[in-house]
Design a protein around this motif. Structure first.
Motif, PDB file in Angstrom:
ATOM      1  N   ASN A   1       0.437  12.790   4.882  1.00 57.28           N
ATOM      2  CA  ASN A   1       0.588  13.470   3.593  1.00 57.28           C
ATOM      3  C   ASN A   1       0.330  12.529   2.424  1.00 57.28           C
ATOM      4  N   PRO A   2      -0.101  13.069   1.263  1.00 58.42           N
ATOM      5  CA  PRO A   2      -0.207  12.237   0.068  1.00 58.42           C
ATOM      6  C   PRO A   2       1.157  11.593  -0.210  1.00 58.42           C
ATOM      7  N   TYR A   3       1.154  10.346  -0.655  1.00 57.67           N
ATOM      8  CA  TYR A   3       2.410   9.603  -0.772  1.00 57.67           C
ATOM      9  C   TYR A   3       2.268   8.503  -1.810  1.00 57.67           C
ATOM     10  N   VAL A   4       3.253   8.371  -2.674  1.00 64.32           N
ATOM     11  CA  VAL A   4       3.310   7.299  -3.667  1.00 64.32           C
ATOM     12  C   VAL A   4       4.597   6.522  -3.438  1.00 64.32           C
ATOM     13  N   THR A   5       4.504   5.199  -3.390  1.00 64.94           N
ATOM     14  CA  THR A   5       5.695   4.369  -3.205  1.00 64.94           C
ATOM     15  C   THR A   5       5.455   2.984  -3.789  1.00 64.94           C
ATOM     16  N   ASN A   6       6.513   2.224  -3.923  1.00 66.32           N
ATOM     17  CA  ASN A   6       6.439   0.842  -4.371  1.00 66.32           C
ATOM     18  C   ASN A   6       6.472  -0.043  -3.120  1.00 66.32           C
ATOM     19  N   ILE A   7       5.313  -0.550  -2.716  1.00 68.76           N
ATOM     20  CA  ILE A   7       5.183  -1.323  -1.486  1.00 68.76           C
ATOM     21  C   ILE A   7       6.035  -2.592  -1.551  1.00 68.76           C
ATOM     22  N   GLU A   8       6.028  -3.266  -2.681  1.00 73.53           N
ATOM     23  CA  GLU A   8       6.798  -4.503  -2.826  1.00 73.53           C
ATOM     24  C   GLU A   8       8.290  -4.259  -2.573  1.00 73.53           C
TER      25      GLU A   8
ATOM     26  N   LEU B   1      -6.228  -5.566   6.313  1.00 71.66           N
ATOM     27  CA  LEU B   1      -5.890  -6.222   5.054  1.00 71.66           C
ATOM     28  C   LEU B   1      -4.428  -6.606   5.156  1.00 71.66           C
ATOM     29  N   ILE B   2      -4.119  -7.878   4.972  1.00 77.65           N
ATOM     30  CA  ILE B   2      -2.734  -8.355   5.023  1.00 77.65           C
ATOM     31  C   ILE B   2      -2.395  -8.961   3.668  1.00 77.65           C
ATOM     32  N   ARG B   3      -1.297  -8.482   3.066  1.00 78.23           N
ATOM     33  CA  ARG B   3      -0.877  -8.959   1.743  1.00 78.23           C
ATOM     34  C   ARG B   3       0.531  -9.527   1.828  1.00 78.23           C
ATOM     35  N   VAL B   4       0.732 -10.688   1.223  1.00 80.09           N
ATOM     36  CA  VAL B   4       2.062 -11.298   1.151  1.00 80.09           C
ATOM     37  C   VAL B   4       2.818 -10.642  -0.005  1.00 80.09           C
ATOM     38  N   GLU B   5       3.914  -9.967   0.337  1.00 77.19           N
ATOM     39  CA  GLU B   5       4.754  -9.327  -0.682  1.00 77.19           C
ATOM     40  C   GLU B   5       5.848 -10.282  -1.178  1.00 77.19           C
ATOM     41  N   GLN B   6       6.343 -11.141  -0.291  1.00 81.03           N
ATOM     42  CA  GLN B   6       7.327 -12.176  -0.648  1.00 81.03           C
ATOM     43  C   GLN B   6       7.167 -13.340   0.319  1.00 81.03           C
ATOM     44  N   GLY B   7       7.165 -14.554  -0.202  1.00 83.58           N
ATOM     45  CA  GLY B   7       7.169 -15.725   0.657  1.00 83.58           C
ATOM     46  C   GLY B   7       5.879 -16.513   0.630  1.00 83.58           C
TER      47      GLY B   7
ATOM     48  N   MET C   1      -1.171 -18.962   1.676  1.00 83.45           N
ATOM     49  CA  MET C   1      -0.984 -17.701   0.962  1.00 83.45           C
ATOM     50  C   MET C   1       0.411 -17.691   0.350  1.00 83.45           C
ATOM     51  N   CYS C   2       0.526 -17.080  -0.815  1.00 84.11           N
ATOM     52  CA  CYS C   2       1.833 -16.891  -1.449  1.00 84.11           C
ATOM     53  C   CYS C   2       1.910 -15.456  -1.975  1.00 84.11           C
ATOM     54  N   THR C   3       3.047 -15.119  -2.537  1.00 78.98           N
ATOM     55  CA  THR C   3       3.283 -13.763  -3.013  1.00 78.98           C
ATOM     56  C   THR C   3       2.108 -13.257  -3.848  1.00 78.98           C
ATOM     57  N   GLY C   4       1.607 -12.086  -3.478  1.00 80.09           N
ATOM     58  CA  GLY C   4       0.496 -11.465  -4.190  1.00 80.09           C
ATOM     59  C   GLY C   4      -0.862 -11.733  -3.573  1.00 80.09           C
ATOM     60  N   ASP C   5      -0.951 -12.741  -2.688  1.00 82.77           N
ATOM     61  CA  ASP C   5      -2.227 -13.045  -2.042  1.00 82.77           C
ATOM     62  C   ASP C   5      -2.488 -12.065  -0.903  1.00 82.77           C
ATOM     63  N   ALA C   6      -3.772 -11.842  -0.625  1.00 82.38           N
ATOM     64  CA  ALA C   6      -4.163 -10.958   0.466  1.00 82.38           C
ATOM     65  C   ALA C   6      -5.327 -11.584   1.212  1.00 82.38           C
ATOM     66  N   VAL C   7      -5.423 -11.248   2.491  1.00 82.25           N
ATOM     67  CA  VAL C   7      -6.540 -11.703   3.308  1.00 82.25           C
ATOM     68  C   VAL C   7      -7.157 -10.485   3.987  1.00 82.25           C
ATOM     69  N   PHE C   8      -8.481 -10.460   4.033  1.00 88.66           N
ATOM     70  CA  PHE C   8      -9.218  -9.411   4.722  1.00 88.66           C
ATOM     71  C   PHE C   8      -9.636  -9.968   6.082  1.00 88.66           C
ATOM     72  N   VAL C   9      -9.290  -9.264   7.140  1.00 88.57           N
ATOM     73  CA  VAL C   9      -9.577  -9.704   8.509  1.00 88.57           C
ATOM     74  C   VAL C   9     -10.576  -8.720   9.123  1.00 88.57           C
ATOM     75  N   PRO C  10     -11.827  -9.153   9.306  1.00 91.39           N
ATOM     76  CA  PRO C  10     -12.820  -8.256   9.906  1.00 91.39           C
ATOM     77  C   PRO C  10     -12.498  -7.961  11.374  1.00 91.39           C
ATOM     78  N   ALA C  11     -12.860  -6.792  11.831  1.00 92.55           N
ATOM     79  CA  ALA C  11     -12.697  -6.434  13.240  1.00 92.55           C
ATOM     80  C   ALA C  11     -13.336  -7.517  14.109  1.00 92.55           C
ATOM     81  N   GLY C  12     -12.670  -7.822  15.227  1.00 91.31           N
ATOM     82  CA  GLY C  12     -13.191  -8.812  16.151  1.00 91.31           C
ATOM     83  C   GLY C  12     -12.848 -10.251  15.805  1.00 91.31           C
ATOM     84  N   THR C  13     -12.040 -10.469  14.768  1.00 94.58           N
ATOM     85  CA  THR C  13     -11.667 -11.811  14.338  1.00 94.58           C
ATOM     86  C   THR C  13     -10.255 -12.146  14.822  1.00 94.58           C
ATOM     87  N   TRP C  14     -10.121 -13.246  15.542  1.00 93.13           N
ATOM     88  CA  TRP C  14      -8.801 -13.723  15.952  1.00 93.13           C
ATOM     89  C   TRP C  14      -8.063 -14.194  14.709  1.00 93.13           C
TER      90      TRP C  14
END
Length: 146
Positions: free
Chosen positions: A15-22, A65-71, A90-103
């Protein structure tokens, strides 16, 4: 384990959904909690203890997509299980994109729990997944993938 409860919330997909992820990530005590699962995408929240890690893994058909919310964390990635050629802090607010097939692995290098959000496309875990601990996640994966 699939129970659909996350800090008082349920997996609200598709369903459509709005939330505060942090805020949701800060409240999540579980190693992994699915908060939204659709037909082509999923978001989970994770809590990694100090000196803990997600564990080296690969998703052959799933971008992430992995994002650091705290730490603070270190991400390690590579095309081979035995050789990671990409390392980044990585620190709070940073994100990394992990392509399929990547360890890849995310390691908590801070003194407090690492709170992260993770988007999988397509969805990786059953709708409503909750893994209270890494051991629970590993048992579930073993059952599903042998």
């Amino acid at each position: 384990m699939s129970c659909g409860q996350c800090a008082g919330k349920t997996d609200n997909g598709p369903n459509p959904y709005v939330t505060n992820i942090e805020e949701m990530a800060a409240k999540n005590p579980n190693f992994r909690t699915a908060i939204w699962t659709g037909c082509h995408m999923q978001m989970t929240l994770m809590c990694i203890p100090p000196c803990g890690e997600i564990g080296l893994e690969v998703h052959e058909d799933t971008d992430q997509l992995i994002r650091v919310e705290q730490g603070r964390a270190v991400v390690e990635m590579g095309l081979c299980e035995k050789q990671s050629n990409f390392h980044a802090n990585m620190c709070t607010g940073d994100a990394v994109f992990v392509p399929a097939g990547t360890w890849h692995n995310i390691i908590n290098i801070g003194r407090t729990p690492l709170k992260i959000s993770s988007v999988y496309a397509p969805a990786k875990h059953p709708r409503g997944t909750i893994h209270p601990s890494k051991a629970d996640a590993e048992r579930e994966d073993y059952k599903r993938y042998g």
